[in-house]
Each structure stands twice: as C-alpha cells, then as structure tokens.
Design a protein around this motif. Structure first.
Motif, short mmCIF file in Angstrom:
data_model
loop_
_atom_site.label_atom_id
_atom_site.label_comp_id
_atom_site.label_asym_id
_atom_site.label_seq_id
_atom_site.Cartn_x
_atom_site.Cartn_y
_atom_site.Cartn_z
N PHE A 10 0.81 -1.22 0.00
CA PHE A 10 0.00 0.00 0.00
C PHE A 10 0.84 1.27 0.00
O PHE A 10 1.92 1.33 0.56
CB PHE A 10 -0.98 0.01 1.18
N THR A 11 0.30 2.26 -0.69
CA THR A 11 0.80 3.63 -0.61
C THR A 11 -0.29 4.56 -0.10
O THR A 11 -0.01 5.66 0.34
CB THR A 11 1.29 4.13 -1.99
N ASP A 12 -1.53 4.09 -0.17
CA ASP A 12 -2.66 4.82 0.38
C ASP A 12 -3.17 4.03 1.59
O ASP A 12 -3.71 2.93 1.43
CB ASP A 12 -3.77 4.96 -0.65
N PRO A 13 -3.01 4.54 2.81
CA PRO A 13 -3.40 3.77 4.00
C PRO A 13 -4.89 3.49 4.09
O PRO A 13 -5.30 2.59 4.82
CB PRO A 13 -2.93 4.65 5.15
N LYS A 14 -5.69 4.21 3.34
CA LYS A 14 -7.14 4.01 3.41
C LYS A 14 -7.53 2.58 3.07
O LYS A 14 -8.37 1.98 3.74
CB LYS A 14 -7.84 4.99 2.46
N PHE A 15 -6.90 2.00 2.06
CA PHE A 15 -7.28 0.67 1.61
C PHE A 15 -6.69 -0.43 2.48
O PHE A 15 -7.28 -1.50 2.63
CB PHE A 15 -6.86 0.46 0.16
N ALA A 16 -5.53 -0.17 3.08
CA ALA A 16 -4.89 -1.21 3.90
C ALA A 16 -5.29 -1.12 5.36
O ALA A 16 -5.46 -2.14 6.02
CB ALA A 16 -3.38 -1.09 3.77
N LEU A 17 -5.44 0.08 5.89
CA LEU A 17 -5.60 0.28 7.32
C LEU A 17 -6.93 0.91 7.71
O LEU A 17 -7.23 1.06 8.90
CB LEU A 17 -4.46 1.16 7.87
N GLY A 18 -7.74 1.27 6.75
CA GLY A 18 -8.94 2.04 7.04
C GLY A 18 -9.96 1.35 7.92
O GLY A 18 -10.78 2.03 8.54
#
Length: 401
Positions: free
Chosen positions: A99-107
């Motif tokens: 991931f580079t966008d935390p929304k998809f991995a950590l949201g």
C-alpha cells in the motif's frame, strides 16, 4: 482505535482469491512435461486478448509506481504471522498487503482520516495479516511496516499516528509495552483489541491484535495482548532491519521486475478486481498472499521455489523442471471441493478444475501448467478465460528466454 467487524472486509476483492485460495491443479513429472512441450504448437493455442510476447519492464515510470516497488521490496523482509506464532495458520485474502494509500490497507482498523497530517513523509508500506481461525472465531494479528525517509521522521510519525488514532475514540486508553518502552500503544478496556506503533530505524511498525472469541464472550485480558505485541516485535524488528530502504532521491531508478519473473507473467486485465498490484518477490513472500500459509510453505520448500510473482497469473520458479511439475500438482489437486474441467484447446499439458465448494466468493475456474522451472496458475469466473490465461502464460514462458 477502530474495531473491525467480522463482516466489514471489502467485497471488491473477489479477485484477490486468485492469489489467496491456492486451490489449483495437478501436473506430471518433469521429463514428461518437457516431452509434451516439444509437441505443442503455440500458434494453435487460444490466448484470447492476452499478449504472449516477451517484454522487458525496465525502470519505474512514475513516483507512485516507484513507491509500490519499494513496498514490494520491503515485503521480502516482513515476517508472515506464521513466523511469529504458529497459531496464525490462516491468511486473509481481503487485505491490501502492498500500500501507498493507508485508506485501503488500514482504514478498517485504524483512524486514517488524519494520516497525512500525522505522517506527511510516508513512503510506502507492506502489511502482513494472519488468523488463528479461518472463520473469525479466534485472534487476528496484523503488522503494517511503513517506510519513512529517515529515523527522526519515523520516530515522529509513530507518536503522531498513535495520537490521532487515540483521539478518534474517547474509550481508548494508553498501554505500556514493557519490552519496547518507546512503543506508543492503546486499547479499549471493554474490548479485546490493542494497537501499537513502534519506530525502528526508518520504519514504523503498526501492530494490531483483535480477539474475536473474547469479544464475543465479553471477556478482556490485557496481559496476553501485550505479550503478543512484544512477541510480534521480537520477530518483525530484526527481520526488517535487514532491508535497506532506497534513498528518496533514487526511487525513480528502481527496477520493476525481479529476476525476470514479471516478464514471464501475462499482464492482468483492467477488468480484474484486485487489491494488490502486480509484483515479483522471493518465493517465501507468497505466504502473505495465500489462505493456507503452512501448506504453501511446505510445498514451496519442497520444490525449492525461490521466486514468486503475481499478475494475470500466479507464477513460481522452482529448483528445476521436475520440481516445478511437482509443485503444480502439490498446490492443489482434485479434492472434494473440485471437479475436473476441460483443458485448454491444444494444451494437454495444462489442467483445469471447477470449484464446487460452499465458499460464496470463491472464483469458479482454475487452470495450471508447468514449463521448465516454472509453475503457473490462473483463475477466473469463466472457464474460457481461465483457459486463455494459462494458454497465454504457457506461450509466454516458452517465448521468454
């Protein structure tokens, strides 16, 4: 700290099961495979719209792609949950690992609406996720390793990320991690869950634990969670210390491929639904993308598989042709959850199966083939597409030297 519900994983990730299920098909011995290959006319294979021409991917074409490749490089040094504790024997196909966008991995497990404020210098991350029970009746363990340009920025980000997540709920309470006093952690006293942010070198390790069974039983027990955070860091920290992050001013010089593995995989169609980008890894890194890490580990170790790539198909590089053919057979085979399906036209070396189990989101058709040192696996909701993928992959493997 946000709480993850058992049914809260995103449904857009059906295609992730291509990498995660590992319910593929069987093949023959190496010598038979080579003999059969000599008799196959590539011009007669039905490859649909897939491109079987050899290619060279070269260096990254954008900063975003460079960040993705850096995350994939990091992934080779992030331990699988199985390495931390053998209880975590189940994977999770519904997780954005790269991931580079935390929304998809950590949201779903962390408050990310203020992530950019707390970690403005974040480069890229790789997440490992394991379960003690396949049906969310046990414990989930996640480690997200995030890269920063230098040690000070990582230290600052660990404190800030914990702070903004802590502030997301007035029920969060700070928790010390005795073995790692520099860690920033909190939990909710009425929930069997904990989050910890720990800076080490240029990395921040976010460790998250959720015990579904204790939550269901309305029991809380903090010491075992703290002990598991410490046990997890004991494994993760020395492993990622072996990875040297690319200096920020050199990211655009990164090579997309690793040992020609992606060059040997057909491109993923735009229509595919997927969480993780195409990538090439060390063989053991495949454990982050599968449902059955222990089984997969045994298979790839027996085959001497040193490289793994995922794109329009999954591809393993084994010790030799015999090991590749054996790996094709070992990573699945015909079980009570499958019945045989038609092999691709003019490619008798390949096998296809149809899934007839009860998993509602499982992809229906799977095909595989072995060629030289490589074992390849395709999956698709449509049999013809699975056949065309594996046919194109076979042609590409033959064409690529």
């Amino acid at each position: 700290m946000l709480q993850l519900r058992a049914n809260s994983l995103p449904h857009r990730t059906v295609y992730a099961l291509v990498m995660a299920a590992l319910v593929f098909v069987s093949g023959g011995c190496g010598s038979d495979e080579q003999a059969a290959a000599a008799a196959i006319d590539l011009s007669k294979l039905d490859i649909g719209n897939y491109d079987a021409a050899p290619r060279q991917l070269g260096t990254v074409k954008s900063l975003e792609q460079a960040r993705i490749i850096e995350a994939e490089r990091l992934g080779n040094f992030v331990p699988a949950p199985l390495d931390i504790d053998p209880r975590f024997a189940h994977g999770n196909p519904f997780v954005a690992t790269v991931f580079t966008d935390p929304k998809f991995a950590l949201g779903k497990i962390m408050a990310v609406d203020r992530f950019a404020e707390a970690a403005p210098d974040f480069v890229a991350g790789f997440q490992s996720y394991g379960r003690t029970d396949a049906d969310t009746k046990g414990i989930d363990l996640m480690n997200a390793v995030m890269i920063f340009p230098d040690e000070q920025k990582a230290t600052d980000a660990a404190a800030a990320l914990e702070r903004v997540d802590h502030e997301a709920s007035d029920r969060n309470t700070a928790v010390p991690i005795p073995k790692y006093p520099a860690a920033h952690a909190h939990w909710q006293p009425d929930q069997q869950s904990i989050g910890s942010w720990y800076a080490t070198g240029k990395f921040v390790v976010y460790t998250w634990i959720y015990d579904y069974l204790k939550v269901y039983l309305e029991k809380v027990d903090l010491p075992p969670m703290v002990a598991l955070v410490q046990q997890s860091l004991d494994t993760v920290v020395p492993s990622i210390a072996k990875f040297s992050p690319t200096p920020p001013d050199q990211l655009m010089s990164l090579q997309i491929d690793m040992d020609g593995m992606l060059n040997r995989t057909i491109a993923r169609p735009k229509e595919d639904s997927w969480l993780n980008p195409p990538g090439a890894y060390n063989g053991r890194t495949a454990l982050h993308f599968v449902n059955d890490p222990p089984g997969t580990l045994g298979d790839i170790e027996k085959a001497g598989a040193d490289r793994y790539a995922t794109n329009g198909v999954d591809l393993y590089r084994a010790r030799d042709a015999t090991a590749a053919a054996a790996l094709q057979k070992a990573i699945g085979g015909l079980t009570k959850r499958f019945k045989s399906a038609a092999a691709p036209a003019n490619l008798p070396a390949a096998d296809c199966h149809e899934y007839i189990g009860r998993e509602m989101m499982a992809i229906r058709f799977y095909c595989s083939v072995a060629y030289d040192r490589y074992a390849a696996f395709s999956a698709s909701p449509q049999l013809l597409d699975a056949q065309q993928r594996i046919s194109a992959e076979y042609a590409l493997l033959v064409n690529t030297r």
